[in-house]
Motif scaffolding. Structure first.
Motif, PDB file in Angstrom:
ATOM      1  N   TYR A  24       1.759  -7.238  10.789  1.00 50.23           N
ATOM      2  CA  TYR A  24       1.608  -8.243   9.729  1.00 50.23           C
ATOM      3  C   TYR A  24       0.346  -7.977   8.900  1.00 50.23           C
ATOM      4  CZ  TYR A  24       1.158 -12.788   7.487  1.00 50.23           C
ATOM      5  OH  TYR A  24       1.015 -13.788   6.561  1.00 50.23           O
ATOM      6  N   SER A  25      -0.747  -7.663   9.580  1.00 47.78           N
ATOM      7  CA  SER A  25      -1.982  -7.364   8.875  1.00 47.78           C
ATOM      8  C   SER A  25      -1.826  -6.116   8.013  1.00 47.78           C
ATOM      9  CB  SER A  25      -3.117  -7.167   9.883  1.00 47.78           C
ATOM     10  OG  SER A  25      -4.281  -6.729   9.251  1.00 47.78           O
ATOM     11  N   GLY A  26      -1.151  -5.116   8.553  1.00 40.40           N
ATOM     12  CA  GLY A  26      -0.915  -3.899   7.782  1.00 40.40           C
ATOM     13  C   GLY A  26      -0.044  -4.144   6.568  1.00 40.40           C
ATOM     14  N   MET A  27       0.977  -4.984   6.714  1.00 42.27           N
ATOM     15  CA  MET A  27       1.856  -5.284   5.579  1.00 42.27           C
ATOM     16  C   MET A  27       1.107  -6.047   4.480  1.00 42.27           C
ATOM     17  SD  MET A  27       4.765  -3.904   5.947  1.00 42.27           S
ATOM     18  CE  MET A  27       5.744  -4.732   4.711  1.00 42.27           C
ATOM     19  N   LYS A  28       0.266  -6.994   4.877  1.00 41.99           N
ATOM     20  CA  LYS A  28      -0.511  -7.732   3.880  1.00 41.99           C
ATOM     21  C   LYS A  28      -1.473  -6.802   3.148  1.00 41.99           C
ATOM     22  CE  LYS A  28      -2.003 -11.770   4.322  1.00 41.99           C
ATOM     23  NZ  LYS A  28      -2.576 -13.071   4.595  1.00 41.99           N
TER      24      LYS A  28
END
Length: 98
Positions: A78-82
């Protein structure tokens, strides 16, 4: 279940590839963009590795470890996608200015 080891191997190779690609670039914005891709690969690796271990052992301890791995993998993904979407917009802005 041959699919899980294949996904694990591909995500691990992509993670290492992106980390090496960071060393080859000098632009800090591109480095952050590539690092976001590496985080996505790491998240997939951690989550699928946890699922694979549970399917292999099928014990209650493996279930708890799998839950922890799924949580950590989901957070990384999720952090990578954001970060990926943010830095992609920033790269588009900087390329349009030039």
């Amino acid at each position: 279940m041959i699919i899980f080891p294949i996904i694990i191997l591909i995500s691990l190779v992509l993670y290492v590839y992106f980390k090496v690609a960071i060393l080859r670039t000098s632009d800090p914005l591109v480095q952050l963009f590539i690092n976001s891709k590496a985080r996505i690969s790491l998240g997939i690796f951690i989550a699928i590795f946890g699922i694979n271990q549970y399917l292999y052992y099928e014990t209650s301890i493996a279930l708890y470890v799998t839950i922890v791995f799924l949580i950590l993998g989901t957070i990384q993904f999720y952090s990578g996608m954001k970060r990926y979407s943010h830095y992609k917009k920033e790269l588009n802005k900087s390329s349009n200015k030039e």
